[in-house]
Design a protein around this motif. Structure first.
Motif, short mmCIF file in Angstrom:
data_model
loop_
_atom_site.label_atom_id
_atom_site.label_comp_id
_atom_site.label_asym_id
_atom_site.label_seq_id
_atom_site.Cartn_x
_atom_site.Cartn_y
_atom_site.Cartn_z
N ILE A 11 0.84 -1.20 0.00
CA ILE A 11 0.00 0.00 0.00
C ILE A 11 0.87 1.25 0.00
N ASN A 12 2.03 1.16 0.70
CA ASN A 12 2.92 2.32 0.78
C ASN A 12 3.84 2.45 -0.43
N GLU A 13 3.97 1.35 -1.20
CA GLU A 13 4.87 1.37 -2.36
C GLU A 13 4.26 2.15 -3.51
N PRO A 14 5.07 3.00 -4.17
CA PRO A 14 4.52 3.65 -5.35
C PRO A 14 4.38 2.67 -6.53
N HIS A 15 5.27 1.68 -6.60
CA HIS A 15 5.19 0.68 -7.67
C HIS A 15 5.22 -0.73 -7.07
N PRO A 16 4.10 -1.14 -6.52
CA PRO A 16 4.10 -2.45 -5.84
C PRO A 16 4.29 -3.62 -6.80
N GLU A 17 4.99 -4.62 -6.30
CA GLU A 17 5.18 -5.84 -7.09
C GLU A 17 4.35 -6.94 -6.45
N PRO A 18 3.27 -7.33 -7.09
CA PRO A 18 2.38 -8.32 -6.46
C PRO A 18 2.97 -9.74 -6.50
N GLY A 19 4.09 -9.92 -7.19
CA GLY A 19 4.70 -11.26 -7.31
C GLY A 19 4.96 -11.92 -5.98
N GLU A 20 5.59 -11.17 -5.09
CA GLU A 20 5.95 -11.73 -3.79
C GLU A 20 4.70 -12.14 -3.01
N LEU A 21 3.69 -11.28 -3.09
CA LEU A 21 2.46 -11.54 -2.35
C LEU A 21 1.80 -12.83 -2.83
N SER A 22 1.72 -13.00 -4.15
CA SER A 22 1.03 -14.20 -4.64
C SER A 22 1.82 -15.47 -4.30
N GLU A 23 3.16 -15.34 -4.23
CA GLU A 23 3.96 -16.50 -3.81
C GLU A 23 3.62 -16.89 -2.37
N TRP A 24 3.54 -15.89 -1.51
CA TRP A 24 3.23 -16.16 -0.10
C TRP A 24 1.81 -16.68 0.06
N LEU A 25 0.89 -16.14 -0.74
CA LEU A 25 -0.49 -16.61 -0.67
C LEU A 25 -0.58 -18.07 -1.09
N ASP A 26 0.26 -18.42 -2.06
CA ASP A 26 0.35 -19.80 -2.52
C ASP A 26 0.77 -20.72 -1.38
N VAL A 27 1.83 -20.30 -0.69
CA VAL A 27 2.35 -21.09 0.43
C VAL A 27 1.27 -21.23 1.51
N LEU A 28 0.61 -20.10 1.79
CA LEU A 28 -0.44 -20.08 2.81
C LEU A 28 -1.54 -21.09 2.46
N GLU A 29 -1.94 -21.07 1.21
CA GLU A 29 -2.99 -21.96 0.74
C GLU A 29 -2.58 -23.42 0.89
N LYS A 30 -1.31 -23.71 0.56
CA LYS A 30 -0.80 -25.09 0.65
C LYS A 30 -0.78 -25.57 2.10
N VAL A 31 -0.33 -24.70 2.99
CA VAL A 31 -0.27 -25.09 4.41
C VAL A 31 -1.68 -25.34 4.93
N ARG A 32 -2.63 -24.49 4.50
CA ARG A 32 -4.02 -24.68 4.93
C ARG A 32 -4.55 -26.03 4.48
N ARG A 33 -4.16 -26.42 3.27
CA ARG A 33 -4.61 -27.70 2.73
C ARG A 33 -4.02 -28.87 3.54
N ILE A 34 -2.72 -28.74 3.89
CA ILE A 34 -2.08 -29.80 4.68
C ILE A 34 -2.78 -29.94 6.01
N LYS A 35 -3.14 -28.79 6.60
CA LYS A 35 -3.76 -28.81 7.93
C LYS A 35 -5.12 -29.51 7.90
N LYS A 36 -5.82 -29.35 6.78
CA LYS A 36 -7.15 -29.95 6.67
C LYS A 36 -7.10 -31.47 6.55
N THR A 37 -6.02 -31.98 5.98
CA THR A 37 -5.93 -33.43 5.77
C THR A 37 -5.71 -34.18 7.06
#
Ligand SMILES: [Zn+2]
Length: 115
Positions: free
Chosen positions: A89-115
């Motif tokens: 939000i504070n960046e004038p030119h944000p790079e969403p790449g890093e965020l989507s990588e972390w969201l990916d990891v988050l999603e995977k961990v959530r899936r592992i937890k459900k199993t």
């Protein structure tokens, strides 16, 4: 302080004398990390926190521990994502790449937890 602190080493020695077996798993209580002990009765206890969870087998103890670890990881991942978001939000030119990588990891961990 009115509460007496248990001397873990002394308690561990007592447990071993009782015929308890030291396990490879450690106490899931945050900041404890002491090895857990399995009593001849099958109960799993921490030298400081006593009976930890009602687990009958080593397998169950592992499952419980896995859940605790995963919950901790999820907490930290969610914080990480929130930090990246507020940085973006504070960046004038944000790079969403890093965020989507972390969201990916988050999603995977959530899936592992459900199993
Ligand atoms: Zn403990």
């Amino acid at each position: 302080m009115s509460r007496r602190r248990v001397d873990p080493v002394k308690k561990m020695a007592e447990l071993l004398k009782l015929g308890a077996v030291m396990l490879a798993e450690t106490c899931p209580v945050e900041g404890c990390n002491l090895p857990l002990f399995k009593l001849p009765s099958g109960e799993i206890i921490c030298p400081v926190h006593g009976k930890i969870h009602v687990v009958k087998t080593d397998e169950e103890a592992r499952e419980v521990r896995k859940k605790v670890v995963l919950t901790d990881i999820l907490d930290r991942l969610e914080n990480k994502v929130l930090n990246i978001l507020s940085d973006m939000i504070n960046e004038p030119h944000p790079e969403p790449g890093e965020l989507s990588e972390w969201l990916d990891v988050l999603e995977k961990v959530r899936r592992i937890k459900k199993t």
